[in-house]
Design an enzyme around this catalytic site. Structure first.
Site, PDB file in Angstrom:
ATOM      1  N   HIS A   8      25.284  21.247  35.326  1.00  0.00           N
ATOM      2  CA  HIS A   8      24.674  20.822  34.061  1.00  0.00           C
ATOM      3  C   HIS A   8      25.718  20.827  32.955  1.00  0.00           C
ATOM      4  O   HIS A   8      26.894  21.069  33.185  1.00  0.00           O
ATOM      5  CB  HIS A   8      23.424  21.637  33.731  1.00  0.00           C
ATOM      6  CG  HIS A   8      23.676  23.098  33.579  1.00  0.00           C
ATOM      7  ND1 HIS A   8      24.375  23.626  32.519  1.00  0.00           N
ATOM      8  CD2 HIS A   8      23.337  24.133  34.374  1.00  0.00           C
ATOM      9  CE1 HIS A   8      24.446  24.927  32.663  1.00  0.00           C
ATOM     10  NE2 HIS A   8      23.840  25.268  33.777  1.00  0.00           N
TER      11      HIS A   8
ATOM     12  N   HIS B 190      28.225  23.787  32.558  1.00  0.00           N
ATOM     13  CA  HIS B 190      29.338  23.795  33.520  1.00  0.00           C
ATOM     14  C   HIS B 190      30.360  22.723  33.135  1.00  0.00           C
ATOM     15  O   HIS B 190      31.569  22.953  33.163  1.00  0.00           O
ATOM     16  CB  HIS B 190      28.843  23.502  34.946  1.00  0.00           C
ATOM     17  CG  HIS B 190      27.744  24.400  35.413  1.00  0.00           C
ATOM     18  ND1 HIS B 190      26.560  23.936  35.907  1.00  0.00           N
ATOM     19  CD2 HIS B 190      27.656  25.754  35.456  1.00  0.00           C
ATOM     20  CE1 HIS B 190      25.777  24.950  36.242  1.00  0.00           C
ATOM     21  NE2 HIS B 190      26.425  26.067  35.980  1.00  0.00           N
TER      22      HIS B 190
ATOM     23  N   CYS C 245      18.836  42.107  39.656  1.00  0.00           N
ATOM     24  CA  CYS C 245      18.451  40.774  39.162  1.00  0.00           C
ATOM     25  C   CYS C 245      19.237  39.743  39.952  1.00  0.00           C
ATOM     26  O   CYS C 245      20.476  39.697  39.855  1.00  0.00           O
ATOM     27  CB  CYS C 245      18.751  40.634  37.670  1.00  0.00           C
ATOM     28  SG  CYS C 245      18.510  38.927  37.134  1.00  0.00           S
TER      29      CYS C 245
ATOM     30  N   CYS D 181      21.370  37.141  37.873  1.00  0.00           N
ATOM     31  CA  CYS D 181      22.683  37.638  37.420  1.00  0.00           C
ATOM     32  C   CYS D 181      23.544  38.085  38.596  1.00  0.00           C
ATOM     33  O   CYS D 181      24.734  38.323  38.424  1.00  0.00           O
ATOM     34  CB  CYS D 181      22.537  38.845  36.509  1.00  0.00           C
ATOM     35  SG  CYS D 181      21.674  38.563  34.979  1.00  0.00           S
TER      36      CYS D 181
ATOM     37  N   CYS E  99      14.740  40.836  33.033  1.00  0.00           N
ATOM     38  CA  CYS E  99      16.121  40.526  32.641  1.00  0.00           C
ATOM     39  C   CYS E  99      16.049  39.582  31.439  1.00  0.00           C
ATOM     40  O   CYS E  99      15.371  38.557  31.510  1.00  0.00           O
ATOM     41  CB  CYS E  99      16.845  39.859  33.807  1.00  0.00           C
ATOM     42  SG  CYS E  99      18.329  38.988  33.279  1.00  0.00           S
TER      43      CYS E  99
ATOM     44  N   HIS F 186      17.137  35.957  32.474  1.00  0.00           N
ATOM     45  CA  HIS F 186      16.399  35.202  33.498  1.00  0.00           C
ATOM     46  C   HIS F 186      14.881  35.355  33.416  1.00  0.00           C
ATOM     47  O   HIS F 186      14.158  34.685  34.144  1.00  0.00           O
ATOM     48  CB  HIS F 186      16.926  35.565  34.900  1.00  0.00           C
ATOM     49  CG  HIS F 186      18.354  35.155  35.080  1.00  0.00           C
ATOM     50  ND1 HIS F 186      19.400  36.015  34.869  1.00  0.00           N
ATOM     51  CD2 HIS F 186      18.895  33.956  35.384  1.00  0.00           C
ATOM     52  CE1 HIS F 186      20.540  35.373  35.044  1.00  0.00           C
ATOM     53  NE2 HIS F 186      20.267  34.125  35.354  1.00  0.00           N
TER      54      HIS F 186
ATOM     55  N   LYS G 250      16.030  26.767  23.915  1.00  0.00           N
ATOM     56  CA  LYS G 250      16.745  26.781  25.193  1.00  0.00           C
ATOM     57  C   LYS G 250      16.458  25.471  25.947  1.00  0.00           C
ATOM     58  O   LYS G 250      15.353  24.947  25.844  1.00  0.00           O
ATOM     59  CB  LYS G 250      16.242  27.981  26.002  1.00  0.00           C
ATOM     60  CG  LYS G 250      17.263  28.452  26.992  1.00  0.00           C
ATOM     61  CD  LYS G 250      16.834  29.662  27.761  1.00  0.00           C
ATOM     62  CE  LYS G 250      17.786  29.717  28.945  1.00  0.00           C
ATOM     63  NZ  LYS G 250      17.597  30.570  29.960  1.00  0.00           N
TER      64      LYS G 250
ATOM     65  N   LYS H 202      13.636  22.371  31.956  1.00  0.00           N
ATOM     66  CA  LYS H 202      13.013  21.181  32.545  1.00  0.00           C
ATOM     67  C   LYS H 202      11.638  20.953  31.933  1.00  0.00           C
ATOM     68  O   LYS H 202      11.252  19.830  31.639  1.00  0.00           O
ATOM     69  CB  LYS H 202      12.897  21.341  34.059  1.00  0.00           C
ATOM     70  CG  LYS H 202      14.232  21.167  34.742  1.00  0.00           C
ATOM     71  CD  LYS H 202      14.079  20.792  36.210  1.00  0.00           C
ATOM     72  CE  LYS H 202      15.449  20.700  36.854  1.00  0.00           C
ATOM     73  NZ  LYS H 202      15.743  21.783  37.765  1.00  0.00           N
TER      74      LYS H 202
HETATM   75  N1  MSP Z   1      29.422  32.355  39.681  1.00  0.00           N
HETATM   76  C1  MSP Z   1      29.415  33.022  38.430  1.00  0.00           C
HETATM   77  C2  MSP Z   1      30.805  33.045  37.812  1.00  0.00           C
HETATM   78  C3  MSP Z   1      31.857  33.674  38.659  1.00  0.00           C
HETATM   79  S1  MSP Z   1      33.427  33.571  37.926  1.00  0.00           S
HETATM   80  C4  MSP Z   1      34.391  34.578  38.833  1.00  0.00           C
HETATM   81  C5  MSP Z   1      28.475  32.305  37.465  1.00  0.00           C
HETATM   82  N2  MSP Z   1      28.169  31.040  37.763  1.00  0.00           N
HETATM   83  S2  MSP Z   1      27.235  30.077  36.863  1.00  0.00           S
HETATM   84  O1  MSP Z   1      27.013  28.888  37.670  1.00  0.00           O
HETATM   85  O2  MSP Z   1      26.092  30.755  36.398  1.00  0.00           O
HETATM   86  O3  MSP Z   1      28.142  29.635  35.668  1.00  0.00           O
HETATM   87  C6  MSP Z   1      28.195  30.356  34.460  1.00  0.00           C
HETATM   88  C7  MSP Z   1      29.155  29.645  33.529  1.00  0.00           C
HETATM   89  O4  MSP Z   1      28.750  28.247  33.376  1.00  0.00           O
HETATM   90  C8  MSP Z   1      29.175  30.151  32.096  1.00  0.00           C
HETATM   91  O5  MSP Z   1      29.988  31.283  31.939  1.00  0.00           O
HETATM   92  C9  MSP Z   1      29.726  28.931  31.380  1.00  0.00           C
HETATM   93  O6  MSP Z   1      31.077  28.759  31.664  1.00  0.00           O
HETATM   94  C10 MSP Z   1      28.949  27.823  32.050  1.00  0.00           C
HETATM   95  N3  MSP Z   1      27.633  27.655  31.450  1.00  0.00           N
HETATM   96  C11 MSP Z   1      26.440  27.682  32.101  1.00  0.00           C
HETATM   97  N4  MSP Z   1      25.449  27.410  31.200  1.00  0.00           N
HETATM   98  C12 MSP Z   1      25.958  27.213  29.978  1.00  0.00           C
HETATM   99  C13 MSP Z   1      25.439  26.796  28.723  1.00  0.00           C
HETATM  100  N5  MSP Z   1      24.160  26.544  28.514  1.00  0.00           N
HETATM  101  N6  MSP Z   1      26.322  26.628  27.726  1.00  0.00           N
HETATM  102  C14 MSP Z   1      27.667  26.811  27.880  1.00  0.00           C
HETATM  103  N7  MSP Z   1      28.179  27.180  29.058  1.00  0.00           N
HETATM  104  C15 MSP Z   1      27.355  27.498  30.090  1.00  0.00           C
HETATM  105  O7  MSP Z   1      28.111  32.905  36.461  1.00  0.00           O
END
Ligand code: MSP
Length: 507
Positions: free
Chosen positions: A17, A20, A125, A128, A143, A146, A296, A299
């Site tokens: 999304h 990422h 959780c 997380c 949490c 979540h 936030k 969907k």
């Molecule tokens: N797999 C772990 C990270 C391991 S790193 C050694 C994880 N994955 S995650 O898919 O949840 O990705 C989290 C990261 O995605 C956030 O830290 C950020 O970089 C990005 N983001 C996910 N949602 C976001 C927003 N809504 N806004 C900005 N960045 C966000 O945690």
């Protein structure tokens, strides 16, 4: 200098999304920014392929783990390629090279007596992938991220003691104020370090989690996902087997969002310290993208911004520019299709129209060639000198969240100043008066030169637009952070191509 930039590696339980896409675009912007400053950069991003959350998605998919993980990971990789992200290495923690290094590290700290086995009861959780303390939960016992009550779990596991390193970590944060940026997150970590640290549970029994790296000293367990995932930052550099490891690690930079501050700024530096490796040089922490109006994205509210849809509608560069220009450094930032369209229109008016108007003028009145700068007056010179000086100053700084956001802002301001200059000097009137020929040429030259400087500065944010601008002005050299005013070569050919940001077809 050689620098290393990393992003978090993303879970595979869903599609990529906008959040990422943002962190991985940010890494690419920082890479290009540093490359323009003459540094070489090794940039990694990728996917986190173990743990309970991924495991449940595999089980629900009916696919084999390998098929599911490859399909999901490719969604991220392909999107990142489409977003113009020039990563040097795409991490997949399911690769044997990574797993081997995780096992070597575990064996090393186990052999040194830093890991103990004990039974444990805790609240887990899955969102997380972390155990939670009661004090971490909201008023409903859920949490806060979540909104789900964690599960009570009781089992025998292996633990790594964090508490002996707490004082060292506090000192490290205090004596390296540029380690965790912005500073408010360093303060947040210091707040977490006020209380003694609980032992970190680094294993999961295979009876509960089968998707993970087997512990080298107990085949009934896999490694806790965070212990495995964090190691990606050094397994990517082939830690333990690469004589050049220290050189690259000395200039390492992690990009993360605020959600994963604790694993990155508490668990990870302590894991490294136990291995005798210094913490990452900088950890840049950004806020969250949330929906317009401050809600936030979800969907059910229908306000989720899909990066693929945005790219199809507005193109890659408009998305990249919006993300860098609108992420606030103090908190969360808003995004929606409407806001993105406004950002697109701003670029179209500010840069796109200016470029088209001046190039058409050159084509019509100046035989398609850059005119003479001989008639430039003090105001003309001031415009381009100010723009050049501002970009020179920005590019003299090291990359950071502040620097890239300042860069985006100064591009808009330089565009505004050039538009105001163009409007005030009315070259379309001057063009009609043969007595004003020298003045006309000077105004057009000044505008073209400003555009060249802006195009060059834009490269990290909007690489293909920057290249189109430079090409249209006949400057096809490699894009470097050299901002010399009045550097545009008189007499070179300009080319009116397609509009940089064509008018949107509104549905
Ligand atoms: N797999 C772990 C990270 C391991 S790193 C050694 C994880 N994955 S995650 O898919 O949840 O990705 C989290 C990261 O995605 C956030 O830290 C950020 O970089 C990005 N983001 C996910 N949602 C976001 C927003 N809504 N806004 C900005 N960045 C966000 O945690």
């Amino acid at each position: 200098m050689e620098k290393y930039i990393t992003t978090p590696i993303y879970y595979l339980n869903g599609l990529p999304h906008i959040g990422h896409a943002y962190t991985s675009i940010l890494g690419d912007v920082m890479k290009k920014f540093e490359q323009m400053r003459g540094n070489s950069v090794y940039y990694s991003t990728g996917t986190d392929e173990h743990g309970q959350k991924n495991q449940h998605s595999i089980e629900a998919s009916g696919l084999s783990a390998e098929e599911f993980l490859k399909r999901q990971s490719d969604n991220f990789k392909n999107l990142f390629v489409d977003l113009g992200i020039d990563f040097d290495y795409f991490v997949r923690t399911s690769k044997p090279e990574h797993k081997k290094i995780v096992q070597e590290i575990l064996q090393n700290i186990y052999d040194r007596g830093l890991i103990v086995k004990k039974s444990y009861e805790g609240l887990y959780c899955e969102g997380c992938e972390q155990f939670k303390k009661k004090s971490d939960l909201d008023e409903n016992g859920c949490c806060p991220d979540h909104k789900v009550a964690p599960k009570a779990i009781s089992e025998e596991n292996y633990f790594f003691k964090l508490e002996p390193y707490r004082q060292w970590l506090i000192e490290h944060i205090k004596s390296n104020p540029d380690w965790i940026q912005p500073a408010k997150y360093a303060n947040e970590v210091l707040g977490m370090l006020k209380e003694p640290l609980e032992d970190l549970c680094i294993s999961r029994p295979k009876s509960r989690v089968w998707l993970g790296v087997e512990l080298p000293f107990d085949k009934d367990y896999v490694t806790y996902i965070w212990f495995d995932a964090l190691v990606n930052y050094i397994s990517t550099l082939n830690y333990g087997h690469n004589p050049d490891f220290d050189k690259l690690w000395a200039n390492s930079n992690h990009l993360i969002a605020k959600d994963i501050l604790k694993p990155h700024c508490i668990y990870w530096p302590i894991m490294l310290h136990a291995l005798n490796v210094a913490p990452v040089k900088h950890c840049f922490v950004h806020g969250y993208w949330i929906g317009e109006g401050g809600v936030k994205m979800s969907k059910s509210l229908g306000n989720v911004v899909d990066p693929v849809e945005v790219v199809n509608m507005l193109g890659v560069d408009a998305l990249r520019f919006y993300l860098i220009n609108n992420m606030t450094l103090t908190g969360d930032s808003q995004i929606s299709i409407d806001l993105l369209k406004q950002g697109y229109k701003m670029l179209a008016n500010n840069i796109g129209n200016l470029q088209m108007r001046v190039l058409k003028m050159v084509q019509k009145n100046l035989e398609g060639k850059v005119p003479s700068k001989a008639g430039m007056n003090a105001d003309d010179k001031k415009l381009v000198n100010d723009i050049a000086d501002r970009f020179t100053r920005i590019y003299s700084q090291e990359m950071s969240l502040e620097t890239v956001s300042e860069l985006a802002d100064s591009i808009v301001k330089a565009g505004d100043a050039t538009n105001a200059y163009f409007a005030a000097n009315t070259p379309w009137v001057l063009a009609k008066d043969p007595a004003q020929r020298e003045r006309f040429e000077a105004v057009v030259y000044t505008t073209l030169d400003a555009l060249r400087l802006i195009g060059c500065a834009m490269y990290p944010l909007t690489p293909s637009t920057a290249k189109k601008i430079e090409r249209s002005l006949g400057c096809c050299d490699e894009i470097k952070a050299e901002f010399k005013a009045m550097g545009l070569i008189e007499g070179s050919n300009v080319e009116v191509g397609d509009p940089l940001f064509p008018i949107l077809e509104e549905k």
